[in-house]
Design a protein around this motif. Structure first.
Motif, PDB file in Angstrom:
ATOM      1  N   LEU A   1       0.813  -1.211   0.000  1.00  0.00           N
ATOM      2  CA  LEU A   1       0.000   0.000   0.000  1.00  0.00           C
ATOM      3  C   LEU A   1       0.850   1.266   0.000  1.00  0.00           C
ATOM      4  O   LEU A   1       0.314   2.372   0.080  1.00  0.00           O
ATOM      5  CB  LEU A   1      -0.927   0.012   1.222  1.00  0.00           C
ATOM      6  CG  LEU A   1      -1.969  -1.113   1.285  1.00  0.00           C
ATOM      7  CD1 LEU A   1      -2.706  -1.071   2.613  1.00  0.00           C
ATOM      8  CD2 LEU A   1      -2.942  -1.026   0.116  1.00  0.00           C
ATOM      9  N   GLY A   2       2.171   1.106  -0.078  1.00  0.00           N
ATOM     10  CA  GLY A   2       3.071   2.246  -0.081  1.00  0.00           C
ATOM     11  C   GLY A   2       3.324   2.837   1.285  1.00  0.00           C
ATOM     12  O   GLY A   2       3.836   3.960   1.396  1.00  0.00           O
ATOM     13  N   MET A   3       3.001   2.086   2.343  1.00  0.00           N
ATOM     14  CA  MET A   3       3.099   2.627   3.691  1.00  0.00           C
ATOM     15  C   MET A   3       4.388   2.240   4.407  1.00  0.00           C
ATOM     16  O   MET A   3       4.725   2.831   5.438  1.00  0.00           O
ATOM     17  CB  MET A   3       1.889   2.177   4.519  1.00  0.00           C
ATOM     18  CG  MET A   3       0.565   2.664   3.963  1.00  0.00           C
ATOM     19  SD  MET A   3      -0.859   2.093   4.915  1.00  0.00           S
ATOM     20  CE  MET A   3      -0.627   2.998   6.454  1.00  0.00           C
ATOM     21  N   LEU A   4       5.094   1.242   3.904  1.00  0.00           N
ATOM     22  CA  LEU A   4       6.395   0.836   4.467  1.00  0.00           C
ATOM     23  C   LEU A   4       7.419   0.891   3.339  1.00  0.00           C
ATOM     24  O   LEU A   4       7.850  -0.141   2.817  1.00  0.00           O
ATOM     25  CB  LEU A   4       6.335  -0.578   5.052  1.00  0.00           C
ATOM     26  CG  LEU A   4       5.719  -0.787   6.434  1.00  0.00           C
ATOM     27  CD1 LEU A   4       5.823  -2.244   6.842  1.00  0.00           C
ATOM     28  CD2 LEU A   4       6.365   0.100   7.487  1.00  0.00           C
ATOM     29  N   PRO A   5       7.844   2.060   2.952  1.00  0.00           N
ATOM     30  CA  PRO A   5       8.664   2.192   1.737  1.00  0.00           C
ATOM     31  C   PRO A   5      10.022   1.519   1.845  1.00  0.00           C
ATOM     32  O   PRO A   5      10.582   1.113   0.820  1.00  0.00           O
ATOM     33  CB  PRO A   5       8.805   3.705   1.567  1.00  0.00           C
ATOM     34  CG  PRO A   5       8.542   4.276   2.919  1.00  0.00           C
ATOM     35  CD  PRO A   5       7.536   3.372   3.554  1.00  0.00           C
ATOM     36  N   ASP A   6      10.563   1.382   3.032  1.00  0.00           N
ATOM     37  CA  ASP A   6      11.904   0.811   3.181  1.00  0.00           C
ATOM     38  C   ASP A   6      11.892  -0.696   3.424  1.00  0.00           C
ATOM     39  O   ASP A   6      12.952  -1.322   3.510  1.00  0.00           O
ATOM     40  CB  ASP A   6      12.645   1.504   4.337  1.00  0.00           C
ATOM     41  CG  ASP A   6      12.895   2.981   4.048  1.00  0.00           C
ATOM     42  OD1 ASP A   6      13.019   3.334   2.860  1.00  0.00           O
ATOM     43  OD2 ASP A   6      12.939   3.770   5.008  1.00  0.00           O
ATOM     44  N   TYR A   7      10.713  -1.275   3.538  1.00  0.00           N
ATOM     45  CA  TYR A   7      10.612  -2.715   3.745  1.00  0.00           C
ATOM     46  C   TYR A   7      10.883  -3.433   2.427  1.00  0.00           C
ATOM     47  O   TYR A   7      10.397  -3.024   1.365  1.00  0.00           O
ATOM     48  CB  TYR A   7       9.225  -3.074   4.259  1.00  0.00           C
ATOM     49  CG  TYR A   7       8.985  -4.548   4.464  1.00  0.00           C
ATOM     50  CD1 TYR A   7       9.480  -5.210   5.576  1.00  0.00           C
ATOM     51  CD2 TYR A   7       8.238  -5.282   3.536  1.00  0.00           C
ATOM     52  CE1 TYR A   7       9.235  -6.563   5.772  1.00  0.00           C
ATOM     53  CE2 TYR A   7       7.995  -6.630   3.724  1.00  0.00           C
ATOM     54  CZ  TYR A   7       8.495  -7.268   4.840  1.00  0.00           C
ATOM     55  OH  TYR A   7       8.269  -8.607   5.025  1.00  0.00           O
ATOM     56  N   VAL A   8      11.650  -4.504   2.491  1.00  0.00           N
ATOM     57  CA  VAL A   8      11.974  -5.279   1.290  1.00  0.00           C
ATOM     58  C   VAL A   8      11.297  -6.646   1.417  1.00  0.00           C
ATOM     59  O   VAL A   8      11.741  -7.494   2.208  1.00  0.00           O
ATOM     60  CB  VAL A   8      13.490  -5.450   1.116  1.00  0.00           C
ATOM     61  CG1 VAL A   8      13.786  -6.273  -0.143  1.00  0.00           C
ATOM     62  CG2 VAL A   8      14.178  -4.092   1.054  1.00  0.00           C
ATOM     63  N   PRO A   9      10.215  -6.877   0.679  1.00  0.00           N
ATOM     64  CA  PRO A   9       9.520  -8.164   0.797  1.00  0.00           C
ATOM     65  C   PRO A   9      10.315  -9.291   0.161  1.00  0.00           C
ATOM     66  O   PRO A   9      11.040  -9.090  -0.814  1.00  0.00           O
ATOM     67  CB  PRO A   9       8.208  -7.921   0.041  1.00  0.00           C
ATOM     68  CG  PRO A   9       8.522  -6.829  -0.929  1.00  0.00           C
ATOM     69  CD  PRO A   9       9.559  -5.967  -0.266  1.00  0.00           C
TER      70      PRO A   9
END
Length: 335
Positions: free
Chosen positions: A239-247
């Motif tokens: 949703l663009g809410m955790l921009p630094d998270y890398v899935p």
């Protein structure tokens, strides 16, 4: 606020991390002017999507309560774009007691929407969620499990979408959660929904809702808890809410429709013959009910009226007539 008698200790308009309580008025012998403390956390960092994450809708469902508590502790405002509101024990009296329904008013929160601002505590909580919290939100994530009476694998539940755009959003969230199973509802939804569930409330407020069933049996399954925490972070990233998270890489999801439940028609001790995800044929014997009080009497066969696979299983041996012992699903592509 929407005629609610509940007051909130959190300012939703303020950036940063805040924790407090929804104060649900409750006058009793030991506390004439008392209130029930429903925990609430807001983490906000400027403009962006607003997500309500809820667990403890049923008090005997635990993975969601742990996962949301951990995320509320670990997330920093600078990690986010937008706002996440956490209700970790939505029906606090039920969650505190470890019961599906509230011991105060026997209220099942997920059958109480749209609620009543001047009703019982459970009805007041339902009204506050539907008429105060949800109108602030874009998305609802409602975390459940099988509670004490059922066990589910990690399963995302979603509708097909009221519009094509909502359908695409729901499929995107399903892909982001990346649970082993997804239960796709075949009807209902939309702003005219009459469902008394949290998902129905979200639909009425034009909030995009998803739900999850996460284990159960009155316990916590470490692998399902890990999948829950992973799925929540992946969904916020999508949703663009955790921009630094890398899935990490997707693992794949099996989509199912619910065919129906298999019920006990006798009381006694249930012996299951099927496990989660096992194939089932129509009229197949999927278990036996035994009566140890009459040991020479033969067991009673439990047959499935549906063909498909086992979506959920009763973990408790004792059964009474009318108890669900299995829930059967059908692969979406086979429908």
């Amino acid at each position: 606020m929407a005629n609610s008698l509940i007051s909130c200790e959190v300012d939703f308009e303020t950036d940063g991390k805040q924790a407090g309580f929804l104060r649900v008025p409750h006058s009793v012998h030991r506390s004439a002017y008392g209130w029930i403390p429903v925990p609430i956390v807001s983490i906000r960092n400027g403009d962006g999507p607003v997500v309500l994450m809820m667990s403890g809708n049923h008090g005997d469902e635990y993975e969601g309560q742990i996962a949301l508590s951990r995320l509320a502790r670990d997330f920093l405002p600078e990690d986010l774009r937008g706002q996440v509101i956490f209700l970790t024990m939505a029906n606090q009296p039920a969650a505190e007691a470890g019961l599906r329904c509230s011991p105060i008013d026997d209220g099942n929160l997920n059958r109480s929407f749209p609620g009543d601002p001047a009703g019982t505590p459970t009805q007041m909580i339902a009204h506050y969620i539907e008429d105060v919290l949800l109108p602030r939100c874009d998305y609802l994530i409602d975390l459940h499990s099988g509670g004490g009476s059922l066990f589910y694998p990690a399963t995302l539940l979603r509708g097909q979408g009221w519009t094509d755009q909502e359908g695409q959003t729901l499929r995107g969230l399903q892909d982001a959660f990346d649970f082993p199973h997804a239960w796709v509802f075949q009807g209902g939804g939309g702003p005219n929904s009459t469902a008394r569930t949290a998902m129905g409330a979200a639909n009425r407020k034009r909030v995009v809702p998803i739900m999850a069933e996460l284990g159960g049996a009155g316990s916590v399954t470490p692998s399902i808890l890990a999948m829950t925490e992973r799925g929540l972070q992946r969904s916020l990233h999508s949703l663009g809410m955790l921009p630094d998270y890398v899935p990490d890489a997707e693992r794949g999801t099996r989509e199912l429709y619910a065919a129906g439940s298999v019920f006990a028609y006798d009381s006694g001790l249930f012996e299951p013959l099927k496990d989660i995800s096992a194939p089932v044929e129509q009229d197949e014997t999927v278990g036996h009910i035994h009566d140890p009080s009459t040991p020479l009497r033969g067991s009673v066969a439990v047959k499935s009226p549906y063909a498909g696979i086992v979506m959920a299983k009763r973990p408790m041996a004792q059964v009474k007539r009318g108890d669900a012992v299995f829930q059967i699903g059908i692969d979406v592509q086979k429908k």
